[in-house]
Design a protein around this motif. Structure first.
Motif, PDB file in Angstrom:
ATOM      1  N   MET A  44     -25.162   5.365  -6.253  1.00 51.69           N
ATOM      2  CA  MET A  44     -24.850   4.856  -7.594  1.00 51.69           C
ATOM      3  C   MET A  44     -24.140   3.506  -7.535  1.00 51.69           C
ATOM      4  O   MET A  44     -23.692   2.993  -8.569  1.00 51.69           O
ATOM      5  N   GLU A  45     -24.038   2.928  -6.355  1.00 56.84           N
ATOM      6  CA  GLU A  45     -23.274   1.687  -6.201  1.00 56.84           C
ATOM      7  C   GLU A  45     -23.810   0.569  -7.089  1.00 56.84           C
ATOM      8  O   GLU A  45     -23.042  -0.162  -7.733  1.00 56.84           O
TER       9      GLU A  45
ATOM     10  N   ALA B 127     -21.696  -1.124 -10.172  1.00 55.09           N
ATOM     11  CA  ALA B 127     -21.417  -2.560 -10.152  1.00 55.09           C
ATOM     12  C   ALA B 127     -21.913  -3.228 -11.429  1.00 55.09           C
ATOM     13  O   ALA B 127     -21.238  -4.106 -11.988  1.00 55.09           O
ATOM     14  N   GLU B 128     -23.078  -2.807 -11.914  1.00 58.54           N
ATOM     15  CA  GLU B 128     -23.617  -3.400 -13.133  1.00 58.54           C
ATOM     16  C   GLU B 128     -22.790  -3.013 -14.350  1.00 58.54           C
ATOM     17  O   GLU B 128     -22.606  -3.814 -15.276  1.00 58.54           O
ATOM     18  N   LEU B 129     -22.285  -1.784 -14.373  1.00 62.50           N
ATOM     19  CA  LEU B 129     -21.422  -1.373 -15.482  1.00 62.50           C
ATOM     20  C   LEU B 129     -20.138  -2.204 -15.501  1.00 62.50           C
ATOM     21  O   LEU B 129     -19.686  -2.647 -16.571  1.00 62.50           O
ATOM     22  N   ASP B 130     -19.553  -2.421 -14.329  1.00 61.69           N
ATOM     23  CA  ASP B 130     -18.344  -3.250 -14.259  1.00 61.69           C
ATOM     24  C   ASP B 130     -18.638  -4.682 -14.689  1.00 61.69           C
ATOM     25  O   ASP B 130     -17.848  -5.311 -15.403  1.00 61.69           O
ATOM     26  N   ARG B 131     -19.795  -5.199 -14.271  1.00 70.31           N
ATOM     27  CA  ARG B 131     -20.167  -6.564 -14.653  1.00 70.31           C
ATOM     28  C   ARG B 131     -20.371  -6.651 -16.167  1.00 70.31           C
ATOM     29  O   ARG B 131     -19.974  -7.630 -16.809  1.00 70.31           O
ATOM     30  N   LEU B 132     -20.963  -5.608 -16.729  1.00 68.88           N
ATOM     31  CA  LEU B 132     -21.173  -5.576 -18.173  1.00 68.88           C
ATOM     32  C   LEU B 132     -19.841  -5.587 -18.913  1.00 68.88           C
ATOM     33  O   LEU B 132     -19.704  -6.230 -19.963  1.00 68.88           O
ATOM     34  N   MET B 133     -18.862  -4.874 -18.356  1.00 66.67           N
ATOM     35  CA  MET B 133     -17.531  -4.885 -18.971  1.00 66.67           C
ATOM     36  C   MET B 133     -16.951  -6.302 -18.967  1.00 66.67           C
ATOM     37  O   MET B 133     -16.441  -6.789 -19.978  1.00 66.67           O
ATOM     38  N   ASP B 134     -17.043  -6.964 -17.823  1.00 69.02           N
ATOM     39  CA  ASP B 134     -16.414  -8.279 -17.666  1.00 69.02           C
ATOM     40  C   ASP B 134     -17.044  -9.342 -18.555  1.00 69.02           C
ATOM     41  O   ASP B 134     -16.344 -10.168 -19.141  1.00 69.02           O
TER      42      ASP B 134
ATOM     43  N   PRO C 251     -32.797   8.426 -18.780  1.00 72.14           N
ATOM     44  CA  PRO C 251     -32.014   8.920 -17.636  1.00 72.14           C
ATOM     45  C   PRO C 251     -32.770  10.003 -16.873  1.00 72.14           C
ATOM     46  O   PRO C 251     -33.554  10.763 -17.445  1.00 72.14           O
ATOM     47  N   LEU C 252     -32.519  10.044 -15.575  1.00 73.75           N
ATOM     48  CA  LEU C 252     -33.088  11.078 -14.717  1.00 73.75           C
ATOM     49  C   LEU C 252     -31.994  11.813 -13.949  1.00 73.75           C
ATOM     50  O   LEU C 252     -32.289  12.562 -13.015  1.00 73.75           O
ATOM     51  N   ASP C 253     -30.749  11.604 -14.339  1.00 79.15           N
ATOM     52  CA  ASP C 253     -29.598  12.202 -13.675  1.00 79.15           C
ATOM     53  C   ASP C 253     -28.632  12.672 -14.763  1.00 79.15           C
ATOM     54  O   ASP C 253     -28.458  12.005 -15.788  1.00 79.15           O
ATOM     55  N   VAL C 254     -28.011  13.826 -14.542  1.00 77.93           N
ATOM     56  CA  VAL C 254     -27.084  14.386 -15.533  1.00 77.93           C
ATOM     57  C   VAL C 254     -25.953  13.412 -15.840  1.00 77.93           C
ATOM     58  O   VAL C 254     -25.607  13.171 -17.002  1.00 77.93           O
ATOM     59  N   THR C 255     -25.370  12.833 -14.788  1.00 79.27           N
ATOM     60  CA  THR C 255     -24.253  11.906 -14.980  1.00 79.27           C
ATOM     61  C   THR C 255     -24.643  10.742 -15.881  1.00 79.27           C
ATOM     62  O   THR C 255     -23.934  10.405 -16.835  1.00 79.27           O
ATOM     63  N   VAL C 256     -25.775  10.143 -15.596  1.00 75.41           N
ATOM     64  CA  VAL C 256     -26.230   8.985 -16.364  1.00 75.41           C
ATOM     65  C   VAL C 256     -26.577   9.384 -17.796  1.00 75.41           C
ATOM     66  O   VAL C 256     -26.307   8.637 -18.743  1.00 75.41           O
TER      67      VAL C 256
END
Length: 279
Positions: free
Chosen positions: A94-95, A99-106, A238-243
């Motif tokens: 999930m790295e 990373a993309e989620l953090d970039r989206l925040m910034d 999504p294809l994963d429960v977490t996502v």
């Protein structure tokens, strides 16, 4: 080759299926018509007299719009393997997403932005969000930060929300809809907790002219009233429960005055880590 299972397993799967069918307000005939099977077969599944094939069960949960986590539970109850993995965001696989989620925040600074899970626990957020919630009780900032507790607790943001009665109705209604969709007992427990907090703040506030298209969040920061409209975004395929359980919430300034204050806010806060409660 399908493995033979005991009738008790069939019954467990049937009970879950019946609960989801009733939750969606569908008769056996209506569900059968949508899922290309027979009402008789659904009746047999629900009473434990028949075990559904994987193909039939997959069609049923799709037409019942069962959330991924609960689909897995139903598949396991029917004797099959879970259909969807549940991978922590800390997992190496999930790295890239993390990373993309953090970039989206910034890149959305100075507009406050956060990601939360199905229980409204903050996964990650940007500097502006942490600046906006500064000053609340320390226990509400202990990881994982919960956005519902943060907004509705009398030691949280509640006293600073000028239209709190309206906003409280909106947040509790949002939770009620999610509980109806997911059937989550944990979310129902959270609802019982936060709905018991007292109603504070002033009375109903008319939407500002620059936010007449949506209910604004009118919140005080450093003696200044800010006005936001919020937007929720989820993953489309999504294809994963977490996502599947992640939601991105963006606070958009409802007028130029709030936009100007947000720019000043970041200048005052200065460089900072992502803050408490993030991954």
């Amino acid at each position: 080759m399908q493995t033979t299972v005991q009738s008790s397993d069939n019954c467990a799967a049937g009970v879950l299926l019946r609960r989801w069918r009733n939750r969606r307000g569908l008769s056996q005939l209506e569900l059968a018509s949508r899922a290309n099977t027979s009402a008789r077969h659904i009746s047999f599944i629900e009473t434990g007299r028949a075990r559904p094939s994987l193909a039939v069960l997959t069609r049923l949960v799709e037409h019942l719009d069962v959330p991924f986590r609960e689909r897995n539970a139903l598949f396991v109850a029917a004797g099959f393997a879970p259909a969807f993995p549940e991978t922590p965001l800390s997992d190496p696989s999930m790295e890239s997403l993390s990373a993309e989620l953090d970039r989206l925040m910034d890149i959305h600074d100075p507009n406050p932005k956060l990601v939360h899970d199905s229980l409204y626990n903050v996964v990650t957020a940007n500097r502006s969000l942490f600046a906006l919630i500064s000053g609340v009780a320390d226990h509400l900032l202990e990881p994982p930060i919960n956005t519902m507790r943060l907004a509705l607790h009398p030691e949280g943001l509640a006293p600073r929300i000028h239209n709190f009665p309206q906003w409280r109705v909106h947040l509790l209604g949002q939770m009620e809809r999610q509980i109806a969709i997911s059937g989550s007992a944990a979310l129902a427990d959270l609802y019982e907790e936060v709905s018991a907090h007292p109603v504070t703040g002033g009375g109903p506030v008319e939407p500002a002219a620059d936010a007449s298209y949506a209910l604004p969040l009118l919140i005080e920061w450093e003696g200044r009233q800010l006005s936001f409209v919020t937007m929720l975004t989820t993953f489309n395929t999504p294809l994963d429960v977490t996502v599947s359980e992640l939601a991105i919430e963006t606070f958009l300034p409802a007028g130029p005055e709030t936009a100007a204050v947000l720019r000043d806010m970041l200048d005052e806060v200065g460089p900072a880590e992502r803050g408490p409660g993030s991954r």
